[in-house]
Design an enzyme around this catalytic site. Structure first.
Site, mmCIF file in Angstrom:
data_model
loop_
_atom_site.group_PDB
_atom_site.id
_atom_site.type_symbol
_atom_site.label_atom_id
_atom_site.label_comp_id
_atom_site.label_asym_id
_atom_site.label_seq_id
_atom_site.Cartn_x
_atom_site.Cartn_y
_atom_site.Cartn_z
ATOM 1 N N HIS A 249 -64.576 6.667 -11.054
ATOM 2 C CA HIS A 249 -64.352 6.037 -11.672
ATOM 3 C C HIS A 249 -63.267 5.940 -12.438
ATOM 4 C CE1 HIS A 249 -68.433 7.642 -13.034
ATOM 5 N NE2 HIS A 249 -68.368 9.117 -12.392
ATOM 6 N N CYS B 276 -70.388 3.595 -11.096
ATOM 7 C CA CYS B 276 -70.839 5.272 -10.509
ATOM 8 C C CYS B 276 -72.406 4.702 -10.868
ATOM 9 C CB CYS B 276 -70.096 6.483 -10.913
ATOM 10 S SG CYS B 276 -70.972 7.717 -9.321
ATOM 11 N N GLU C 278 -62.513 4.789 -15.577
ATOM 12 C CA GLU C 278 -61.874 5.254 -16.808
ATOM 13 C C GLU C 278 -61.733 6.672 -17.255
ATOM 14 O OE1 GLU C 278 -64.884 4.938 -15.146
ATOM 15 O OE2 GLU C 278 -65.720 6.027 -15.836
#
Ligand code: GLN
Length: 194
Positions: A171, A77, A173
């Site tokens: 994302h 991002c 994560e």
């Protein structure tokens, strides 16, 4: 393998946890000397203008540019924005990847969304990947040495790769699915070509 996560702003902690779950040694990068000895670096999500300004202030812009000539970098991002060569505005960029970015391409924070998509290059027998977009960018052009890796069903590009450099609009994560982090670790391990 030793990995670093750029820890100036944004969700670096989540990346650190994901890499550690896969058994990597992870350190937080705040100064150029923290890059020494690393095999790969993650640029987290956050606010690309803020991260860019802090990179300039701490001497990290040139240091990470140099690092990316031979070692792996993955930007999620805001991190993908920083890897690009052009975002159409004047902000500090690493300019390492031959990609053009449109920031906030899906609208405002309230227009954040998730979508489940198959990701063929990540162990295709596994379930779809849960992609999380938070004021994410779109990769509007991929040229030179960069290649598109993933698109939305409407064709818009959300991931690109150039040698050991990886940019994703979303994302990984923020999910417990470690397949992207594993993919990045394998990229970092592969023979370096500059
Ligand atoms: N909108 C942010 C930017 O343009 C990126 C958002 C994110 O990293 N989730 O920098």
């Amino acid at each position: 393998m030793e990995f670093g996560v750029l820890a100036l702003q944004g969700d670096f902690r989540e990346h650190r946890i994901s890499l550690e779950k896969l058994g990597a040694d992870v350190s937080e990068v705040r100064l150029p000397e923290h890059l020494d000895g690393l095999d790969g670096l993650i640029l987290p999500g956050g606010e690309s203008t803020a991260i860019g300004k802090l990179m300039v202030a701490y001497g990290l812009l040139d240091a990470i540019r140099e690092f990316g000539q031979t070692r792996a970098i993955w930007g999620t991002c805001a991190g993908a924005i920083l890897l690009s060569k052009d975002v159409g505005t004047n902000q500090a960029l690493l300019g390492l990847m031959d990609i053009t970015i449109e920031r906030n391409a899906f609208g405002r924070q309230l227009d954040s969304f998730v979508i489940d998509l198959p990701v063929p290059f990540l162990e295709p027998s596994q379930p779809d990947y849960h992609l999380t977009f938070i004021r994410g960018p779109i990769i509007t052009q991929v040229y030179g040495q960069a290649e598109p890796l993933m698109t939305l069903p409407d064709g818009r590009i959300i991931a690109a790769r150039q040698r050991k450099l990886l940019a994703t609009s979303f994302h990984p994560e923020l999910t417990s699915d470690l397949r992207f982090h594993r993919y990045f670790m394998e990229m970092a391990q592969s023979q370096s070509e500059t």
